[in-house]
Each structure stands twice: as C-alpha cells, then as structure tokens.
Design an enzyme around this catalytic site. Structure first.
Site, short mmCIF file in Angstrom:
data_model
loop_
_atom_site.label_atom_id
_atom_site.label_comp_id
_atom_site.label_asym_id
_atom_site.label_seq_id
_atom_site.Cartn_x
_atom_site.Cartn_y
_atom_site.Cartn_z
N LYS A 174 46.80 32.80 46.33
CA LYS A 174 45.87 31.85 45.72
C LYS A 174 46.59 30.55 45.38
O LYS A 174 46.07 29.45 45.62
CB LYS A 174 45.21 32.49 44.48
CG LYS A 174 44.22 33.60 44.85
CD LYS A 174 43.81 34.49 43.71
CE LYS A 174 43.00 35.68 44.27
NZ LYS A 174 42.66 36.69 43.28
N ASP A 211 35.56 33.18 39.24
CA ASP A 211 35.39 34.48 39.90
C ASP A 211 33.93 34.96 39.79
O ASP A 211 33.54 35.91 40.47
CB ASP A 211 36.30 35.54 39.25
CG ASP A 211 37.48 35.92 40.14
OD1 ASP A 211 37.39 35.65 41.36
OD2 ASP A 211 38.46 36.47 39.62
N GLN A 240 43.50 38.19 37.13
CA GLN A 240 43.73 39.06 38.28
C GLN A 240 43.51 40.53 37.88
O GLN A 240 44.10 41.01 36.92
CB GLN A 240 45.15 38.86 38.82
CG GLN A 240 45.45 39.64 40.09
CD GLN A 240 44.59 39.21 41.28
OE1 GLN A 240 44.43 38.02 41.55
NE2 GLN A 240 44.03 40.17 42.00
#
Ligand code: NAD
Length: 291
Positions: free
Chosen positions: A52, A119, A96
C-alpha cells in the site's frame, strides 16, 4: 477463455489517480495522504501494508505507517487512532486486519473517523453502502466492480453466485451487485459454509465470485460453459521450488476450468492489485471532499 488482467487494469486506475494528483499539485491543492495502522508483524500483514505504501509513492501520495507492538492495549490503540482522526494532514487511514485476538476489532473499527474511513468498514459507511448512498466502498468489492465494468461485462439480469459472506468481501459485493446501479442489477445468490448444494448453485450461475480461501476449491465440473469467474481467494501453499518457499493459489482450479470459463481473474494478478488501487481512489476522494 479471456483473462481479466487485474494488474493491467489496476495500473490504469493508478495512472489515472497519478494524473489527478498532478492536477492537484498544479492547483496548489493538498496532496492526498494515506496512513496505515499496523499492530504486530505476524502473517502477511506487513507485506500488505508495504504494498500500500509503495502504491502511494507510485501515484504521488504522502503515506505514513503507525506501527505498534502486538502487546499494545486496546485503550492505547484507541488513543492512537483518535490522534490520527484529528490529524489534519492525514486524509484517510486503514487499520490493517487482523488485529491480535485480545483486541476487539469491531470496537477499533468503530473509532475510525468515518470521513477518513477509506476501507469503508465503519458502520456509518457500511450502512450507506447497503442503502446505495454515495460513500467509501470497501476496497475489494469496489475492485471487483471496477474489473467487471472495465471488462465490459454487463451483469444486468445475470445469475450471480457469491461464495462467502464475510463483512469485507462476500457480504458487501452481494449487496452491491443486486443494487439498481449501472454496475449492478444482477440476480444474486449468496452461498457459504453451511450451503449444501454448492455444485448445483455454481452450475446454474452466469457469474461466480468466490471469496472462500480454500485453494482450488472450484473445479471445471462445477461451472457452466461461458461463465465468468472472479477469484478473490488468496491461499499461501508451500512451494519448495520458489525462493519464498510458498506460492499464492486462488479458490479456483484454473487448469480444470480453463476450457469452459468465459472470463476469469487469475491469482495472483486479478482482484489483489485492484484492492490497493481502490483504496487509493478512496483516499483521493477523502482528500478531495475537503477542498
Ligand atoms: P473469511 O474467512 O472471513 O470468509 C470465508 C467465507 O467462506 C465464509 O463466509 C464461509 O462461510 C465461506 N466458506 C468457507 N468454506 C466454505 C465452503 N466449503 N463452501 C462455501 N463457502 C465456504 O474470508 P474473507 O476475508 O472473505 O476472504 C476470503 C478469501 O479472499 C481469503 O482467501 C482471503 O485471503 C481472500 N481475500 C482476498 C482479497 C484480495 O484483495 N484479493 C481481499 C480480501 C480477502
């Protein structure tokens, strides 16, 4: 058989984002900034976060990594998230997953500022997604939609089977593809670990989206000729011939479906690269919404 090349399509998306970042720079607008929160360094999480950050560099974004030891307490992690929430320089951030088991994942995701929730996992954004209201779509389902659209596959009235009902892939993609949107209008069925007639469901489907995580689970005998398969699964299996000692395998037995399938995403190089591209697209959106 036509391969849906996720690497190529994701590069197109990243190039488009890079151009838009260039315009922002020319117009003295803020450069998008994505942050990642990583707790511990077990499993492939560090690799995912590195990819990322690498993608941020590629498109000209700023990026930050907030790395914490796996021993961090839930309260301390919430404090750290609150600091990121009010940091004006950060436009979007991800936590994460998975988090260590002693930390309540749901509680942590609820603390993410919905305006920075690139997200799309905060209940507010997830609810908007389910209602069809403009929001940050979860990256993997958004990537699947982008792959389907850019491959000119029309899902209208198609029988679409989603295998898996997780909050991050199966559930949201099943909701999105049934919506009355340009990318949707499919007739969606959701199968899961308690479904007992999977082969019949697969054989009756024009499109299969598999998000199970069992290597080579879908075989040629299970699919209809000419169907489209989106393979979301990522499993690491031992491979002594590779330098890494493992290889990545999808949910689909590629070889056995290859002479029947119409369109298919490979693993690796299908859905995976799209997930990162869509995360960056969401970050650009979060930044632009503040202009
Ligand atoms: P999960 O473990 O949360 O969910 C798996 C789902 O599969 C469950 O809903 C379960 O009901 C279903 N399932 C399990 N066994 C089954 C069976 N025998 N028949 C039918 N359904 C069955 O997983 P997830 O987070 O949704 O991820 C699924 C896979 O996708 C994993 O391999 C994961 O690594 C991968 N993944 C890939 C990306 C990407 O960017 N490509 C993103 C997220 C997840």
């Amino acid at each position: 058989m036509k391969i849906i090349d996720g690497k190529k399509i994701s590069n197109e998306v990243l190039d488009e984002i890079k151009v838009l970042v260039g315009h922002r720079v020319k117009n003295n607008l803020k450069i998008p900034h994505l942050a990642a929160v990583l707790v511990g360094d077990e499993g492939p999480s560090q690799t995912y976060v590195n990819s990322k950050i690498k993608a941020c560099k590629r498109v000209g974004f700023q990026s930050s990594l907030f790395k914490f030891d796996k021993s961090i307490s839930e309260n301390k992690l919430i404090n750290e998230i609150q600091k990121i929430n009010i940091n004006d320089n950060i436009d979007g951030f991800i936590v994460q997953l998975p988090l260590p088991v002693k930390i309540n994942q749901e509680k942590i995701l609820n603390k993410v500022n919905p305006d920075k929730d690139v997200d799309g996992f905060h209940p507010l954004n997830y609810g908007k997604m389910a209602l069809g209201i403009e929001t940050f779509l979860p990256a993997t389902p958004a990537g699947i939609i982008e792959l389907i659209q850019r491959s000119n596959i029309d899902l209208k009235s198609k029988k679409c089977l989603v295998i898996g009902r997780s909050q991050i892939v199966g559930r949201p993609i099943s909701i999105l593809l049934s919506q009355n949107k340009i990318f949707g209008n499919a007739t969606v069925t959701v199968a899961h670990s308690k479904s007992d007639n999977l082969k019949e469901l697969c054989l009756d489907s024009d499109v299969i989206i598999s998000a199970i995580g069992i290597p080579e689970f879908i075989k040629g005998e299970m699919i209809k000729t000419g169907s489209t398969i989106i393979d979301v699964g990522i499993s690491r299996v031992n491979d002594n011939s590779s330098v890494k000692g493992y290889k990545i395998i999808g949910d689909v037995d590629f070889k056995s479906v290859s002479d029947k399938v119409g369109y298919i995403t490979p693993v690796p190089g299908g859905v995976g690269p799209m997930t990162i591209a869509m995360l960056l697209k969401n970050t650009l959106k979060a930044c632009s919404l503040k202009d």
